[in-house]
Motif scaffolding. Structure first.
Motif, PDB file in Angstrom:
ATOM      1  N   SER A  34      34.849  48.946  45.626  1.00 52.91           N
ATOM      2  CA  SER A  34      34.268  47.996  44.681  1.00 52.91           C
ATOM      3  C   SER A  34      34.237  48.634  43.294  1.00 52.91           C
ATOM      4  CB  SER A  34      32.853  47.616  45.112  1.00 52.91           C
ATOM      5  OG  SER A  34      31.975  48.711  44.911  1.00 52.91           O
ATOM      6  N   ALA A  35      34.162  47.786  42.288  1.00 51.09           N
ATOM      7  CA  ALA A  35      34.115  48.288  40.912  1.00 51.09           C
ATOM      8  C   ALA A  35      32.921  49.211  40.714  1.00 51.09           C
ATOM      9  CB  ALA A  35      34.062  47.114  39.928  1.00 51.09           C
ATOM     10  N   LYS A  36      31.771  48.850  41.288  1.00 46.54           N
ATOM     11  CA  LYS A  36      30.578  49.693  41.114  1.00 46.54           C
ATOM     12  C   LYS A  36      30.754  51.056  41.785  1.00 46.54           C
ATOM     13  CE  LYS A  36      27.179  46.262  40.058  1.00 46.54           C
ATOM     14  NZ  LYS A  36      25.816  45.845  40.123  1.00 46.54           N
ATOM     15  N   ALA A  37      31.418  51.086  42.945  1.00 51.06           N
ATOM     16  CA  ALA A  37      31.658  52.366  43.633  1.00 51.06           C
ATOM     17  C   ALA A  37      32.582  53.253  42.804  1.00 51.06           C
ATOM     18  CB  ALA A  37      32.245  52.126  45.014  1.00 51.06           C
ATOM     19  N   VAL A  38      33.615  52.650  42.218  1.00 55.94           N
ATOM     20  CA  VAL A  38      34.554  53.408  41.379  1.00 55.94           C
ATOM     21  C   VAL A  38      33.835  53.926  40.134  1.00 55.94           C
ATOM     22  CG1 VAL A  38      36.639  53.234  39.968  1.00 55.94           C
ATOM     23  CG2 VAL A  38      36.583  52.179  42.228  1.00 55.94           C
ATOM     24  N   LEU A  39      33.047  53.060  39.505  1.00 55.74           N
ATOM     25  CA  LEU A  39      32.328  53.469  38.300  1.00 55.74           C
ATOM     26  C   LEU A  39      31.287  54.542  38.613  1.00 55.74           C
ATOM     27  CD1 LEU A  39      31.985  49.948  36.676  1.00 55.74           C
ATOM     28  CD2 LEU A  39      33.406  51.840  35.853  1.00 55.74           C
ATOM     29  N   SER A  40      30.650  54.463  39.771  1.00 52.71           N
ATOM     30  CA  SER A  40      29.693  55.503  40.179  1.00 52.71           C
ATOM     31  C   SER A  40      30.390  56.845  40.345  1.00 52.71           C
ATOM     32  CB  SER A  40      29.019  55.122  41.495  1.00 52.71           C
ATOM     33  OG  SER A  40      28.051  54.153  41.290  1.00 52.71           O
ATOM     34  N   ALA A  41      31.571  56.831  40.969  1.00 49.18           N
ATOM     35  CA  ALA A  41      32.332  58.074  41.140  1.00 49.18           C
ATOM     36  C   ALA A  41      32.759  58.639  39.786  1.00 49.18           C
ATOM     37  CB  ALA A  41      33.551  57.822  42.023  1.00 49.18           C
ATOM     38  N   PHE A  76      27.471  49.641  33.797  1.00 52.06           N
ATOM     39  CA  PHE A  76      27.844  50.971  33.322  1.00 52.06           C
ATOM     40  C   PHE A  76      28.345  50.862  31.884  1.00 52.06           C
ATOM     41  CE2 PHE A  76      27.976  51.469  37.823  1.00 52.06           C
ATOM     42  CZ  PHE A  76      27.675  52.794  38.063  1.00 52.06           C
ATOM     43  N   GLU A  77      28.171  51.936  31.139  1.00 55.83           N
ATOM     44  CA  GLU A  77      28.730  52.020  29.798  1.00 55.83           C
ATOM     45  C   GLU A  77      29.920  52.970  29.876  1.00 55.83           C
ATOM     46  OE1 GLU A  77      26.307  52.093  26.146  1.00 55.83           O
ATOM     47  OE2 GLU A  77      27.207  54.071  25.846  1.00 55.83           O
ATOM     48  N   GLU A 101      40.067  54.135  39.522  1.00 56.79           N
ATOM     49  CA  GLU A 101      39.965  54.493  40.949  1.00 56.79           C
ATOM     50  C   GLU A 101      40.973  55.560  41.317  1.00 56.79           C
ATOM     51  OE1 GLU A 101      39.918  52.382  45.353  1.00 56.79           O
ATOM     52  OE2 GLU A 101      40.649  51.246  43.643  1.00 56.79           O
ATOM     53  N   SER A 102      42.196  55.459  40.812  1.00 60.00           N
ATOM     54  CA  SER A 102      43.208  56.471  41.135  1.00 60.00           C
ATOM     55  C   SER A 102      42.861  57.816  40.506  1.00 60.00           C
ATOM     56  CB  SER A 102      44.604  56.015  40.710  1.00 60.00           C
ATOM     57  OG  SER A 102      44.692  55.889  39.323  1.00 60.00           O
ATOM     58  N   ALA A 103      42.097  57.807  39.420  1.00 60.20           N
ATOM     59  CA  ALA A 103      41.702  59.072  38.771  1.00 60.20           C
ATOM     60  C   ALA A 103      40.563  59.763  39.515  1.00 60.20           C
ATOM     61  CB  ALA A 103      41.296  58.816  37.321  1.00 60.20           C
ATOM     62  N   VAL A 104      39.706  58.986  40.192  1.00 56.56           N
ATOM     63  CA  VAL A 104      38.551  59.590  40.872  1.00 56.56           C
ATOM     64  C   VAL A 104      38.734  59.742  42.371  1.00 56.56           C
ATOM     65  CG1 VAL A 104      36.906  58.849  39.108  1.00 56.56           C
ATOM     66  CG2 VAL A 104      37.298  57.397  41.112  1.00 56.56           C
TER      67      VAL A 104
END
Length: 108
Positions: A34-41, A76-77, A101-104
């Motif tokens: 999910s977008a939030k999971a990617v942004l959290s990572a 997220f900012e 996502e591919s970066a994290v």
């Protein structure tokens, strides 16, 4: 003889293509995060969990972002290195999150 060899080769090629296609359409493929999971990572990359992605996600977290080029997304900012990166993200946030996502995500 040559024509039958060509036919066998052609059939083998079609079989391989069908096999590759079938393998690529598996129903058990992993779902994208999910977008939030990617942004959290991505938020954790700078060592501070503060709902701020301080490195430019447009550059694959390879450059320091600037708060002057910030975009809000999913709570997220995100700081971008330039207005160009920020604008690209704003135009297609889903593609931006996918790049992020591919970066994290660690490569296996």
């Amino acid at each position: 003889m040559i024509h039958s060899l060509e036919r066998v080769t052609q059939r083998a090629m079609w079989f391989m293509m069908a096999l590759l296609w079938a393998c690529g359409t598996s129903t058990s493929s992993p779902q994208p995060a999910s977008a939030k999971a990617v942004l959290s990572a991505a938020d954790k990359v700078d060592g501070t969990i503060d709902k701020t992605v301080s490195q430019c996600s447009g550059c694959g977290l390879g450059m320091e972002g600037d708060p002057a080029h910030a975009v809000q997304h999913e709570g997220f900012e995100l700081h971008f290195c330039s207005e160009t990166c920020a604008t690209h993200f704003e135009k297609d946030p889903d593609a931006g999150v996918k790049r992020l996502e591919s970066a994290v995500t660690p490569n296996d």
